[in-house]
Every structure is written in structure tokens, then in C-alpha cells.
Design a protein around this motif. Structure first.
Motif, PDB file in Angstrom:
ATOM      1  N   ALA A 342      13.023  -2.788   2.083  1.00 61.43           N
ATOM      2  CA  ALA A 342      12.381  -1.690   1.370  1.00 61.43           C
ATOM      3  C   ALA A 342      10.913  -1.671   1.777  1.00 61.43           C
ATOM      4  N   ASN A 343      10.519  -0.647   2.453  1.00 62.07           N
ATOM      5  CA  ASN A 343       9.184  -0.576   3.039  1.00 62.07           C
ATOM      6  C   ASN A 343       8.277   0.263   2.148  1.00 62.07           C
ATOM      7  N   PRO A 344       7.202  -0.343   1.566  1.00 65.96           N
ATOM      8  CA  PRO A 344       6.290   0.429   0.712  1.00 65.96           C
ATOM      9  C   PRO A 344       5.302   1.220   1.561  1.00 65.96           C
ATOM     10  N   GLY A 345       4.707   2.255   0.959  1.00 64.47           N
ATOM     11  CA  GLY A 345       3.731   3.033   1.693  1.00 64.47           C
ATOM     12  C   GLY A 345       2.840   3.835   0.773  1.00 64.47           C
ATOM     13  N   ARG A 346       1.622   4.119   1.284  1.00 59.78           N
ATOM     14  CA  ARG A 346       0.696   4.923   0.512  1.00 59.78           C
ATOM     15  C   ARG A 346      -0.254   5.628   1.491  1.00 59.78           C
ATOM     16  N   TRP A 347      -0.453   6.931   1.255  1.00 63.99           N
ATOM     17  CA  TRP A 347      -1.340   7.718   2.104  1.00 63.99           C
ATOM     18  C   TRP A 347      -2.723   7.822   1.468  1.00 63.99           C
ATOM     19  N   SER A 348      -3.772   7.766   2.324  1.00 64.21           N
ATOM     20  CA  SER A 348      -5.150   7.951   1.844  1.00 64.21           C
ATOM     21  C   SER A 348      -5.939   8.725   2.895  1.00 64.21           C
ATOM     22  N   PRO A 349      -6.691   9.759   2.486  1.00 64.02           N
ATOM     23  CA  PRO A 349      -7.536  10.457   3.454  1.00 64.02           C
ATOM     24  C   PRO A 349      -8.693   9.555   3.878  1.00 64.02           C
ATOM     25  N   VAL A 350      -9.016   9.564   5.162  1.00 57.57           N
ATOM     26  CA  VAL A 350     -10.071   8.696   5.670  1.00 57.57           C
ATOM     27  C   VAL A 350     -10.913   9.426   6.707  1.00 57.57           C
ATOM     28  N   THR A 351     -12.127   8.903   6.885  1.00 53.67           N
ATOM     29  CA  THR A 351     -12.983   9.335   7.982  1.00 53.67           C
ATOM     30  C   THR A 351     -13.100   8.175   8.954  1.00 53.67           C
ATOM     31  N   LEU A 352     -12.768   8.406  10.238  1.00 54.29           N
ATOM     32  CA  LEU A 352     -12.779   7.362  11.251  1.00 54.29           C
ATOM     33  C   LEU A 352     -13.949   7.602  12.188  1.00 54.29           C
ATOM     34  N   THR A 353     -14.657   6.539  12.493  1.00 58.88           N
ATOM     35  CA  THR A 353     -15.820   6.656  13.362  1.00 58.88           C
ATOM     36  C   THR A 353     -15.738   5.614  14.469  1.00 58.88           C
ATOM     37  N   GLY A 460      -8.212   0.576  -3.762  1.00 59.52           N
ATOM     38  CA  GLY A 460      -8.577  -0.210  -4.938  1.00 59.52           C
ATOM     39  C   GLY A 460      -7.417  -0.477  -5.869  1.00 59.52           C
ATOM     40  N   ASP A 461      -6.185  -0.028  -5.600  1.00 57.82           N
ATOM     41  CA  ASP A 461      -5.032  -0.353  -6.439  1.00 57.82           C
ATOM     42  C   ASP A 461      -3.802  -0.452  -5.555  1.00 57.82           C
ATOM     43  N   THR A 462      -2.726  -0.993  -6.123  1.00 52.35           N
ATOM     44  CA  THR A 462      -1.503  -1.247  -5.351  1.00 52.35           C
ATOM     45  C   THR A 462      -0.381  -0.260  -5.673  1.00 52.35           C
ATOM     46  N   ASP A 463      -0.722   0.821  -6.342  1.00 55.26           N
ATOM     47  CA  ASP A 463       0.319   1.829  -6.590  1.00 55.26           C
ATOM     48  C   ASP A 463       0.817   2.390  -5.259  1.00 55.26           C
ATOM     49  N   LEU A 464       2.125   2.694  -5.234  1.00 53.51           N
ATOM     50  CA  LEU A 464       2.752   3.170  -3.994  1.00 53.51           C
ATOM     51  C   LEU A 464       2.889   4.683  -4.003  1.00 53.51           C
ATOM     52  N   GLY A 465       2.817   5.246  -2.839  1.00 52.53           N
ATOM     53  CA  GLY A 465       3.129   6.663  -2.694  1.00 52.53           C
ATOM     54  C   GLY A 465       4.612   6.882  -2.485  1.00 52.53           C
ATOM     55  N   GLY A 466       5.349   5.812  -2.143  1.00 50.59           N
ATOM     56  CA  GLY A 466       6.787   5.907  -1.939  1.00 50.59           C
ATOM     57  C   GLY A 466       7.342   4.630  -1.363  1.00 50.59           C
ATOM     58  N   ILE A 467       8.649   4.499  -1.407  1.00 53.02           N
ATOM     59  CA  ILE A 467       9.349   3.354  -0.830  1.00 53.02           C
ATOM     60  C   ILE A 467      10.459   3.895   0.070  1.00 53.02           C
ATOM     61  N   GLN A 468      10.508   3.372   1.281  1.00 50.98           N
ATOM     62  CA  GLN A 468      11.573   3.761   2.202  1.00 50.98           C
ATOM     63  C   GLN A 468      12.578   2.626   2.271  1.00 50.98           C
ATOM     64  N   VAL A 469      13.793   2.872   1.749  1.00 55.90           N
ATOM     65  CA  VAL A 469      14.837   1.864   1.669  1.00 55.90           C
ATOM     66  C   VAL A 469      15.781   2.052   2.848  1.00 55.90           C
ATOM     67  N   THR A 470      15.886   1.041   3.708  1.00 59.89           N
ATOM     68  CA  THR A 470      16.786   1.097   4.858  1.00 59.89           C
ATOM     69  C   THR A 470      18.087   0.400   4.494  1.00 59.89           C
ATOM     70  N   VAL A 471      19.224   1.102   4.681  1.00 63.42           N
ATOM     71  CA  VAL A 471      20.522   0.540   4.309  1.00 63.42           C
ATOM     72  C   VAL A 471      21.168  -0.107   5.523  1.00 63.42           C
ATOM     73  N   ALA A 472      22.032  -1.087   5.250  1.00 63.93           N
ATOM     74  CA  ALA A 472      22.715  -1.790   6.336  1.00 63.93           C
ATOM     75  C   ALA A 472      23.954  -1.026   6.804  1.00 63.93           C
ATOM     76  N   ASP A 473      24.724  -0.481   5.853  1.00 61.61           N
ATOM     77  CA  ASP A 473      25.969   0.222   6.174  1.00 61.61           C
ATOM     78  C   ASP A 473      25.850   1.667   5.670  1.00 61.61           C
ATOM     79  N   THR A 474      25.719   2.624   6.607  1.00 64.90           N
ATOM     80  CA  THR A 474      25.524   4.021   6.201  1.00 64.90           C
ATOM     81  C   THR A 474      26.748   4.619   5.536  1.00 64.90           C
ATOM     82  N   SER A 475      27.924   4.026   5.749  1.00 65.52           N
ATOM     83  CA  SER A 475      29.123   4.542   5.091  1.00 65.52           C
ATOM     84  C   SER A 475      29.056   4.318   3.582  1.00 65.52           C
TER      85      SER A 475
END
Length: 642
Positions: A342-353, A460-475
Motif C-alpha cells: 500500500a503506497n501512501p502519497g500526498r501532493w504539494s505545490p512547490v517552487t523549484l529553483t 508539516g503533517d503526515t496526512d495522506l492525499g491517498g493510498i494506492q493499494v497494489t493487489v497480488a491476484d487481479t482475479s
């Protein structure tokens, strides 16, 4: 008496009225008339006496209002429209004062016309027509059109046409009226010669001098016979030269006739084609582009696999208890049966320099399982590790678009330092380019960082924007999806999340793209329908302009089915050619879009064939009404049209 020969033509009490009610006009009043086989009869009368009306009834071009007409022992009142046409074709031949030759056909083709509708083979009817033209002194003039012939020559072509199918009865309506005296005398000599062969010749004239050439003169005045003369002795009648009417052969000849008719009006035909061409091209191009787009979207959506489930917090109530997703939720889902990770993820807008540029993008904070989960490897450098994540290491993997913006040119960004929201990070890799997603969003416009790094240094917090759950058997996808839902409900004690699996998402995308493709095809089909309406309008105009031609064809034996087939063939030919040209244009548009615009285009054989069939079918659908109108015309009125 018992040995008496029955007359070939027997009329009893024939009347003919035009109009109804108080406006009705009776032209013939109780005509009684017998004509024996082989007679040469002249029906004489002043203009308006009813002689031409009588001829039209005798030749089955018109029907009497009352009375009986028996021909060769058959009651004519019982015959259907097509049966009357067959009898005109096989037993009668018409010679008209105005010749009534089709201007678009050569002399030879005009003579062949009755045999065409009789189903005579092309070689046989051409040989017979050449022989008739030679007999009438028209050798060398077979390929001339009526406008290139004198009046006498046109009348001789008309006589040859009347004899084409044998013509046991020749009906000549004022055949010398439009000719000079010398030419008229020559035509009368021909009719006398035809009568001498044993054919029945009925001559309609107002000229008593011309009538004296006949064996018997019948005088008609005010719609009544006032003198019938003495009938001549019957003569042997040669059998008509009939062809075996083969529907297939007649249909082929009608199609050829339709092609000739369209060729005579090239400009109008070309203009009519435009609507069908545009419609056909639009349908083919739109279907190809729509199918290509659908294929691209589905390929992009499937590129990340179909073996995962996305769990996201419900955005409608993010501030309420439980309206959030945590790392603990990800760990609980990772422990479920059939879950690979189960892969956690969170998006944040950023400025890259970087030393060279500053850009706006989005940072995706996730785990080291990102490459496996999203099937997305690095093109340069390496991806961060689980140890980097646990240590909240300030490392970043750039998307291809971000890397190009921060480091224009051939520079290698791996190992360099950049700022994310003014926080130093080290670039350790660059993701391989993926291009836009199914929504057209640039997937390469991103920077990927370890989850804990993002939580501690950016958000500044660990709240997730979503979780991507990968299954072993798609059936077992449905089973796993239900278990994920059950687990989260138990943990959150409310439904503050939603779940979507990739297979369901792809199916939804497929349905949406199919609907869009269908919508594009329907929009394009509107122009095809407009083109079909244009064909109908042109064919209606053609019927009006060619009314006399229709009457001539009916007079020489064309049935209603033949006339219907003639005009339907023209409509189908127009739409078929337009569809073929539209097919070529549609292919060209699709190929051009692929080469010049980079659009994915897929031409499916079934779609192309369907578009061509529909374009051709437009001629059949929209050509039917004009063709039916042509087929239902009254022969007499059609012949009188200008």
C-alpha cells in the motif's frame, strides 16, 4: 359466323372524361371500333376531335373512363400498370409527330431503347438497330444525336424504334405534321411498306390526302366516329421479335443509362456530390481520430497497470473527525490478504529553483515503492530508498518536464542541488518521460520526494492525499476491494473515503471515450444527411426537368419498376461516387492530422466500410421519393410536358 376472324382491336362504348364534377370534359363519346390484324387504318379528324386521345387509349398510354377495350382477345381493363407497359414494349410501336427522341442518346441508342427494356442482349439489339437504320437509309448516322439530324431523319429514327421489338401494331400520330411535303411522302412510303409486311398500322392525321394512303379511313368528329369505312381482309401478322426479359440484364442496362444521364449534367452532378463527399469525409476522419484518441487514452491509462486500487479521503468534509487518511491506514491496508503493498502519497505545490531557472510544479511525497507501483523507472540516476524515506533525506527525483525547465540543454542534473520552497534538496534522478495523461495533463511536470521528507520539511503533517493499494491476484480484485472498504469503515467508523480500482477506471474511460467517438461520428453524420437531402432535391428537380423523357421511356415499354430503378440508380450512383471520394478525402485528412498535428489516428476497416455503405445508402433513402414520383407519372401527361 363460326369461321370469322376476331378483330385484333375491339372497342365498345369507349368514353374518356377529363376532370371531375361540373368541370368534367368528355372528349370521347361511346366509341365503337374494330380493327383487323394487318390493316392500314387512318383515323382522320380536326384538332380537338379526340383522335389523339383515342390513339393513346389504343396504345395503352391512357385508360378509358368507361367502355371496353379488347386487344388480341385480352381485356385491357384487367391489366396492371406493368402488364400494360410490357404489352406496349412487345406489341406496340409509336411514331410521334414531335419524334420524341431522347436528346442525350445517339440515334442508335434511341432505336435500341425498346429492346433494352425487353431484355435483349446488347450485341443482338445493336445488330438489329443497325439493320433497321440501314433499311431506313440512315447508314452512317447511328452515332449522331437528334440535334444533329434533320426532321425527316429524326422521324425515320422514330420509325426504326417503333419496329425494334417487332411492333405488330404501329401507332403513328401526325407523323408528317412537322415535315416538308417531300420528306412527309417518304415517311408515308415507309409506313405503307411496314403495313405491306403485315403489321397493323394506325395513322392519326388531320390531312385527308395523307389518309388516302391507308386501306381504310375512319373519320372522327366531336369525340364520335362518323364514318368507319369497310374493313380490309386480314393479313398474316409476323410474330414480334421479343427478347427474354431478364431482370438482371435489364438492371445492368438501367444502371448504364443512369450513368449516361448523370454524365450529361456534369456540373450539377459534381455540385450534388459535394455534400456527400464532405459528409463521408467527415464521418471517416472523425471516426479515425476518435478511435485513435480512445486508443491513446486507454493505452496511457493502462500503462500504469490494472492491478491496483486507489483510496482517497472524502474531500467534502476534510475538517471533520475521520475525514483524513493516515500512514496507519496505509499500514493496515498493506497487511490485508492479497495486498502486495500500500503506497501512501500526498501532493504539494512547490517552487523549484536551480542555478539556471525557477519553475512552479507539484511535489509528490511517497514511498520507495513508487517505481514498482506506478511502473515508472528513472532515466538518469536512481530512485530514493526506504532508508532515505525513514531518514527524511532531502533528496528529489525530477520529472522530465521539470528537469528540462531547471536544466535547459544537455546538462546532467543528477547530483546537483536545488531549492524546493527555499529548502535545499539534492537531485538523485530523473524519471523517464511519460507524456500527457488521458486528460491531457503533463505527467512529467512533477518532482517526487520521500514521504517523511515531505511531511517534515514541506507540509508539516503526515496526512495522506491517498493510498494506492497494489493487489497480488487481479482475479480477486472485487474481493480485495470489499475488504479494503470493510477495514477503513471499521477504522474510521464512517464513510469518509471513496475507493476506485484501475480496472473500473479504465472501463469508465472506455465508455466515456466510446461515447465521445460516437458523438463525433453523429455530428459528422449530420453533414452526410444534409448531403442526402441535397441528392433528394436534385433528383426531384431532375424528375421535373425530364418528365417528357420519362413519358418516352414509358411509351417504348419501360415499366414503373424500370423508371424507379433508373432514378434510384442515379441517386445511388451519385451517393456512391460521393462516398468513395469522401473516403479518399477522409483518409487524407486523417493521415494529414497524424503527420502534421501528431494526432493518433486509427482507421478501422469496419468503420470505413460502414461509412461508405451509409453514404451509398443515403442515395437509396433520399432518392426513393423522387424515383417513386417519376415511376408514378401518367405516360400521356409526361409525353405532353415541355
Amino acid at each position: 359466323m363460326s369461321g370469322a376472324v376476331a378483330p385484333l382491336i375491339a372497342c365498345r362504348g369507349l368514353t374518356r372524361r377529363f376532370g371531375e364534377g361540373a368541370r368534367a370534359t368528355e372528349v370521347l363519346h361511346g366509341i365503337d371500333l374494330d380493327i383487323a390484324a394487318g390493316e392500314f387504318v387512318a383515323i382522320v379528324g380536326q384538332s380537338g376531335s379526340g383522335k389523339s386521345t383515342l390513339m393513346n387509349i389504343l396504345g395503352l398510354l391512357d385508360r378509358p373512363t368507361d367502355g371496353r377495350y379488347v386487344f388480341a382477345g385480352r381485356e385491357m381493363a384487367t391489366l396492371s400498370t406493368d402488364a400494360r407497359a410490357a404489352l406496349r414494349r412487345d406489341a406496340f410501336g409509336f411514331v410521334f409527330q414531335r419524334y420524341h427522341l431522347l436528346p442525350g442518346l445517339t440515334a442508335l441508342q434511341n432505336v435500341e431503347l425498346p429492346a433494352l427494356y425487353a431484355g435483349v442482349a446488347a450485341a443482338e439489339r445493336t445488330e438489329r438497330a443497325h439493320a433497321l437504320l440501314a433499311r431506313l437509309g440512315l447508314t452512317g448516322l447511328a452515332q449522331r444525336r437528334p440535334a444533329e439530324l434533320s426532321g425527316g431523319q429524326q422521324q425515320r429514327v422514330s420509325i426504326a424504334r417503333a419496329l425494334m421489338n417487332g411492333g405488330s401494331v404501329i401507332l403513328a400520330d401526325e407523323p408528317t405534321g412537322a415535315l416538308d411535303s417531300a420528306t412527309g411522302a417518304a415517311v408515308m412510303d415507309l409506313l405503307a411498306e411496314v403495313a405491306a409486311e403485315g403489321r397493323t398500322v394506325i395513322l392519326i392525321t388531320h390531312d385527308r390526302t395523307i389518309a388516302e394512303r391507308a386501306d381504310r379511313t375512319i373519320r372522327i368528329a366531336d369525340g364520335m366516329i362518323v364514318a368507319a369505312g369497310t374493313a380490309a381482309a386480314p393479313r398474316p401478322v409476323p410474330p414480334p421479335k421479343r427478347g427474354s426479359r431478364r431482370p438482371g440484364r435489364v438492371a445492368v442496362e438501367i444502371a448504364r443509362s443512369a450513368r449516361r444521364a448523370l454524365a450529361q449534367n456534369r456540373v450539377r452532378t459534381a455540385l450534388t456530390l459535394v455534400g456527400i463527399v464532405i459528409g463521408g469525409a467527415s464521418v471517416i476522419a472523425m471516426l479515425a481520430i476518435g478511435e485513435g484518441t480512445r486508443h491513446s487514452v486507454m493505452a496511457q491509462a493502462s500503462a500504469t497497470g490494472t492491478d491496483w486500487i486507489v483510496v482517497m479521503p472524502d474531500g467534502d468534509n476534510p475538517g471533520q473527525p475521520g475525514g483524513r487518511m493516515t500512514l496507519a491506514d496505509a499500514e493496515a491496508l498493506a497487511a490485508l490478504p492479497n495486498v502486495r503493498h500500500a503506497n501512501p502519497g500526498r501532493w504539494s505545490p512547490v517552487t523549484l529553483t536551480s542555478p539556471a531557472a525557477t519553475v512552479r510544479s507539484e511535489a509528490f511525497a511517497t514511498s520507495a515503492l513508487y517505481p514498482e507501483t506506478f511502473r515508472w523507472e528513472t532515466e538518469y540516476g536512481a530512485f530514493f530508498t526506504a532508508a532515505d524515506d525513514r531518514a527524511a533525506a532531502p533528496v528529489a527525483v525530477l520529472g522530465a518536464t521539470v528537469a528540462e525547465a531547471l536544466y535547459p540543454g544537455p546538462a546532467d542534473p543528477v547530483g546537483t542541488d536545488i531549492l524546493l520552497n527555499n529548502i535545499p534538496f539534492t537531485v538523485i534522478g530523473v524519471l523517464e518521460a511519460k507524456g500527457p495523461d488521458e486528460r491531457g495533463m503533463d505527467r512529467d511536470d512533477r518532482v517526487v520526494i520521500p514521504f517523511l521528507t515531505g511531511a517534515t520539511r514541506l507540509s508539516g503533517d503526515t496526512d495522506l492525499g491517498g493510498i494506492q493499494v497494489t493487489v497480488a491476484d487481479t482475479s480477486r480484485m472485487a474481493e480485495t476491494k470489499a475488504l479494503v472498504e470493510e477495514t477503513l469503515l471499521a477504522r474510521h467508523r464512517m464513510r469518509d473515503f471513496f475507493i476506485n480500482d484501475m480496472a473500473q477506471r479504465i472501463a469508465s474511460l472506455a465508455a466515456t471515450q466510446s461515447s465521445l467517438s460516437l458523438l463525433l461520428a453523429l455530428i459528422a453524420a449530420i453533414s452526410l444527411v444534409v448531403g442526402g437531402i441535397g441528392v433528394m432535391n436534385v433528383m426531384l428537380m431532375s424528375v421535373t426537368e425530364r418528365t417528357r423523357e420519362i413519358g418516352i421511356r414509358m411509351a417504348v415499354g419501360a415499366s414503373r419498376t424500370d423508371i424507379l430503378g433508373q432514378f434510384l440508380s442515379e441517386a445511388v450512383l451519385i451517393s456512391g461516387v460521393g462516398g468513395a471520394v469522401g473516403l479518399a478525402l477522409g483518409l487524407a485528412i486523417g493521415i494529414g492530422a497524424a503527420l502534421l498535428l501528431g494526432v493518433t489516428v486509427i482507421f478501422e476497416v469496419s468503420a470505413v466500410a460502414l461509412a461508405l455503405a451509409v453514404a451509398t445508402g443515403m442515395g437509396l433513402v433520399f432518392g426513393f421519393m423522387p424515383a417513386r414520383r417519376a415511376a408514378r407519372l401518367d405516360p400521356v401527361r409526361a409525353l405532353a410536358a415541355e
